[in-house]
Design a protein around this motif. Structure first.
Motif, PDB file in Angstrom:
ATOM      1  N   GLY A  77      -4.359  12.998  -5.122  1.00 42.91           N
ATOM      2  CA  GLY A  77      -4.006  13.348  -3.751  1.00 42.91           C
ATOM      3  C   GLY A  77      -4.804  12.560  -2.733  1.00 42.91           C
ATOM      4  O   GLY A  77      -4.232  11.960  -1.812  1.00 42.91           O
ATOM      5  N   VAL A  78      -6.116  12.528  -2.902  1.00 37.65           N
ATOM      6  CA  VAL A  78      -6.969  11.802  -1.953  1.00 37.65           C
ATOM      7  C   VAL A  78      -6.684  10.302  -2.028  1.00 37.65           C
ATOM      8  O   VAL A  78      -6.515   9.638  -0.996  1.00 37.65           O
ATOM      9  N   ALA A  79      -6.619   9.756  -3.234  1.00 42.20           N
ATOM     10  CA  ALA A  79      -6.381   8.316  -3.389  1.00 42.20           C
ATOM     11  C   ALA A  79      -5.011   7.920  -2.832  1.00 42.20           C
ATOM     12  O   ALA A  79      -4.893   6.933  -2.093  1.00 42.20           O
ATOM     13  N   GLY A  80      -3.988   8.689  -3.178  1.00 42.97           N
ATOM     14  CA  GLY A  80      -2.645   8.379  -2.702  1.00 42.97           C
ATOM     15  C   GLY A  80      -2.532   8.468  -1.192  1.00 42.97           C
ATOM     16  O   GLY A  80      -1.915   7.610  -0.553  1.00 42.97           O
ATOM     17  N   LEU A  81      -3.142   9.493  -0.606  1.00 38.37           N
ATOM     18  CA  LEU A  81      -3.099   9.630   0.852  1.00 38.37           C
ATOM     19  C   LEU A  81      -3.880   8.522   1.548  1.00 38.37           C
ATOM     20  O   LEU A  81      -3.473   8.053   2.619  1.00 38.37           O
ATOM     21  N   ALA A  82      -4.982   8.081   0.950  1.00 34.12           N
ATOM     22  CA  ALA A  82      -5.746   6.976   1.537  1.00 34.12           C
ATOM     23  C   ALA A  82      -4.914   5.693   1.532  1.00 34.12           C
ATOM     24  O   ALA A  82      -4.892   4.944   2.524  1.00 34.12           O
ATOM     25  N   LEU A  83      -4.218   5.441   0.423  1.00 34.57           N
ATOM     26  CA  LEU A  83      -3.346   4.266   0.352  1.00 34.57           C
ATOM     27  C   LEU A  83      -2.206   4.361   1.370  1.00 34.57           C
ATOM     28  O   LEU A  83      -1.896   3.383   2.064  1.00 34.57           O
ATOM     29  N   LEU A  84      -1.588   5.535   1.455  1.00 35.68           N
ATOM     30  CA  LEU A  84      -0.493   5.713   2.414  1.00 35.68           C
ATOM     31  C   LEU A  84      -0.980   5.586   3.857  1.00 35.68           C
ATOM     32  O   LEU A  84      -0.310   4.970   4.690  1.00 35.68           O
ATOM     33  N   ALA A  85      -2.132   6.167   4.150  1.00 40.15           N
ATOM     34  CA  ALA A  85      -2.675   6.073   5.512  1.00 40.15           C
ATOM     35  C   ALA A  85      -2.911   4.615   5.888  1.00 40.15           C
ATOM     36  O   ALA A  85      -2.532   4.178   6.985  1.00 40.15           O
ATOM     37  N   ALA A  86      -3.503   3.856   4.971  1.00 38.92           N
ATOM     38  CA  ALA A  86      -3.740   2.437   5.252  1.00 38.92           C
ATOM     39  C   ALA A  86      -2.418   1.688   5.395  1.00 38.92           C
ATOM     40  O   ALA A  86      -2.288   0.799   6.228  1.00 38.92           O
ATOM     41  N   GLY A  87      -1.432   2.066   4.582  1.00 42.66           N
ATOM     42  CA  GLY A  87      -0.138   1.405   4.640  1.00 42.66           C
ATOM     43  C   GLY A  87       0.658   1.726   5.892  1.00 42.66           C
ATOM     44  O   GLY A  87       1.462   0.913   6.343  1.00 42.66           O
ATOM     45  N   PHE A  88       0.440   2.915   6.445  1.00 37.95           N
ATOM     46  CA  PHE A  88       1.186   3.309   7.647  1.00 37.95           C
ATOM     47  C   PHE A  88       0.409   3.084   8.935  1.00 37.95           C
ATOM     48  O   PHE A  88       0.999   2.826   9.975  1.00 37.95           O
ATOM     49  N   LEU A  89      -0.917   3.186   8.878  1.00 38.02           N
ATOM     50  CA  LEU A  89      -1.724   3.108  10.085  1.00 38.02           C
ATOM     51  C   LEU A  89      -2.418   1.771  10.293  1.00 38.02           C
ATOM     52  O   LEU A  89      -2.884   1.472  11.392  1.00 38.02           O
ATOM     53  N   GLY A  90      -2.511   0.985   9.237  1.00 40.04           N
ATOM     54  CA  GLY A  90      -3.187  -0.304   9.334  1.00 40.04           C
ATOM     55  C   GLY A  90      -2.269  -1.377   9.906  1.00 40.04           C
ATOM     56  O   GLY A  90      -1.042  -1.204   9.956  1.00 40.04           O
ATOM     57  N   PRO A  91      -2.871  -2.466  10.347  1.00 41.72           N
ATOM     58  CA  PRO A  91      -2.047  -3.582  10.837  1.00 41.72           C
ATOM     59  C   PRO A  91      -1.194  -4.146   9.700  1.00 41.72           C
ATOM     60  O   PRO A  91      -1.574  -4.079   8.538  1.00 41.72           O
ATOM     61  N   VAL A  92      -0.072  -4.707  10.031  1.00 43.30           N
ATOM     62  CA  VAL A  92       0.867  -5.202   9.030  1.00 43.30           C
ATOM     63  C   VAL A  92       0.321  -6.442   8.332  1.00 43.30           C
ATOM     64  O   VAL A  92       0.523  -6.639   7.150  1.00 43.30           O
ATOM     65  N   LEU A 141       0.822  -1.216   0.000  1.00 45.59           N
ATOM     66  CA  LEU A 141       0.000   0.000   0.000  1.00 45.59           C
ATOM     67  C   LEU A 141       0.853   1.262   0.000  1.00 45.59           C
ATOM     68  O   LEU A 141       0.481   2.271  -0.605  1.00 45.59           O
ATOM     69  N   ARG A 142       1.992   1.212   0.656  1.00 47.48           N
ATOM     70  CA  ARG A 142       2.883   2.375   0.664  1.00 47.48           C
ATOM     71  C   ARG A 142       3.403   2.671  -0.742  1.00 47.48           C
ATOM     72  O   ARG A 142       3.444   3.829  -1.173  1.00 47.48           O
ATOM     73  N   ALA A 143       3.814   1.623  -1.449  1.00 50.14           N
ATOM     74  CA  ALA A 143       4.314   1.813  -2.813  1.00 50.14           C
ATOM     75  C   ALA A 143       3.212   2.325  -3.733  1.00 50.14           C
ATOM     76  O   ALA A 143       3.429   3.246  -4.541  1.00 50.14           O
ATOM     77  N   LEU A 144       2.028   1.754  -3.615  1.00 45.30           N
ATOM     78  CA  LEU A 144       0.912   2.207  -4.453  1.00 45.30           C
ATOM     79  C   LEU A 144       0.520   3.646  -4.126  1.00 45.30           C
ATOM     80  O   LEU A 144       0.229   4.435  -5.029  1.00 45.30           O
ATOM     81  N   GLY A 145       0.517   3.995  -2.846  1.00 45.69           N
ATOM     82  CA  GLY A 145       0.198   5.367  -2.459  1.00 45.69           C
ATOM     83  C   GLY A 145       1.191   6.360  -3.021  1.00 45.69           C
ATOM     84  O   GLY A 145       0.813   7.398  -3.576  1.00 45.69           O
ATOM     85  N   ALA A 146       2.471   6.041  -2.904  1.00 43.17           N
ATOM     86  CA  ALA A 146       3.508   6.921  -3.446  1.00 43.17           C
ATOM     87  C   ALA A 146       3.382   7.025  -4.964  1.00 43.17           C
ATOM     88  O   ALA A 146       3.530   8.113  -5.539  1.00 43.17           O
ATOM     89  N   LEU A 147       3.094   5.910  -5.613  1.00 44.84           N
ATOM     90  CA  LEU A 147       2.930   5.909  -7.069  1.00 44.84           C
ATOM     91  C   LEU A 147       1.773   6.798  -7.503  1.00 44.84           C
ATOM     92  O   LEU A 147       1.925   7.637  -8.405  1.00 44.84           O
ATOM     93  N   VAL A 148       0.626   6.649  -6.884  1.00 41.80           N
ATOM     94  CA  VAL A 148      -0.546   7.438  -7.270  1.00 41.80           C
ATOM     95  C   VAL A 148      -0.304   8.923  -7.011  1.00 41.80           C
ATOM     96  O   VAL A 148      -0.647   9.766  -7.851  1.00 41.80           O
ATOM     97  N   LEU A 149       0.305   9.243  -5.878  1.00 43.69           N
ATOM     98  CA  LEU A 149       0.631  10.655  -5.603  1.00 43.69           C
ATOM     99  C   LEU A 149       1.614  11.198  -6.631  1.00 43.69           C
ATOM    100  O   LEU A 149       1.408  12.274  -7.192  1.00 43.69           O
ATOM    101  N   ALA A 150       2.679  10.459  -6.862  1.00 42.40           N
ATOM    102  CA  ALA A 150       3.709  10.924  -7.803  1.00 42.40           C
ATOM    103  C   ALA A 150       3.142  11.063  -9.210  1.00 42.40           C
ATOM    104  O   ALA A 150       3.471  12.025  -9.920  1.00 42.40           O
ATOM    105  N   TRP A 151       2.281  10.134  -9.608  1.00 38.13           N
ATOM    106  CA  TRP A 151       1.769  10.193 -10.979  1.00 38.13           C
ATOM    107  C   TRP A 151       0.844  11.383 -11.192  1.00 38.13           C
ATOM    108  O   TRP A 151       0.744  11.907 -12.310  1.00 38.13           O
TER     109      TRP A 151
END
Length: 146
Positions: free
Chosen positions: A130-145, A94-104
Motif C-alpha cells: 500500500g505505501v509503496a504503491g501509493l508513493a509510486l502513484l503519487a510521484a506518477g501523478f504529482l511529479g513533473p512529466v 510510475l503509474r503502471a508500477l504503482g498500480a502493479l504493486v498495489l494490485a499485487w
C-alpha cells in the motif's frame, strides 16, 4: 508457522519503503539526488521490488507440497509487467508500477488463505504494498512529466 512477524521482517520491510518515500518526494518536488534524476531511480527500484514480489509467490509454490503450476506462472507476471513499465514514457512508468504493486498486494492475499505463507505476511504485505504503491502513484501523478 509463526503468528507474528519477526523484528527483522518488520525492520527490513519498513526500510524497503525508504527509497519509495524518499525518491517519490524528490520526484514530486522536482529535486535531484546528488545530481541524479530521481524518476528513473524510483522506476528501477519499483521494478526490482515488483520482481521480488513475484519471487515471493514462486518461493511459496516451491515450498508447497503441491507446487501448483499456476502459482509458478502467476509469479512471473510482476516481473514482466514491471519490465514493460520501464519502457513506458513518463508519467505512465510510475503509474503502471504503482498500480502493479498495489494490485499485487491484493493478488497475493490468497497465499495466507491457502496456508502457503503465515497470516502475518499477508497483513504486512498489504501495508508495505500500500505505501509503496501509493508513493509510486503519487510521484506518477504529482511529479513533473519529464
Amino acid at each position: 508457522m509463526p503468528r507474528t512477524p519477526s523484528l527483522a521482517a518488520l525492520v527490513l520491510g519498513g526500510a524497503g519503503l525508504i527509497p519509495f518515500l524518499g525518491l517519490g518526494a524528490l520526484v514530486i518536488l522536482g529535486q535531484s539526488l546528488f545530481g541524479l534524476a530521481p524518476r528513473p531511480l524510483l522506476a528501477a527500484y519499483g521494478a526490482v521490488i515488483a520482481s521480488f514480489l513475484g519471487g515471493l509467490r514462486w518461493g511459496a509454490a516451491a515450498a508447497s507440497p503441491e507446487g501448483k503450476a499456476v502459482d509458478y506462472a502467476v509469479s512471473v507476471v510482476p516481473s514482466l509487467i514491471a519490465w514493460a513499465a520501464l519502457f513506458a514514457p513518463a508519467p505512465w512508468d510510475l503509474r503502471a508500477l504503482g498500480a502493479l504493486v498495489l494490485a499485487w498486494g491484493l493478488v497475493d492475499q490468497d497465499l495466507p488463505r491457502r496456508g502457503l505463507v503465515p497470516a502475518w505476511l499477508g497483513r504486512l504485505r498489504m501495508v508495505l504494498s500500500g505505501v509503496a504503491g501509493l508513493a509510486l502513484l503519487a510521484a506518477g501523478f504529482l511529479g513533473p512529466v519529464s
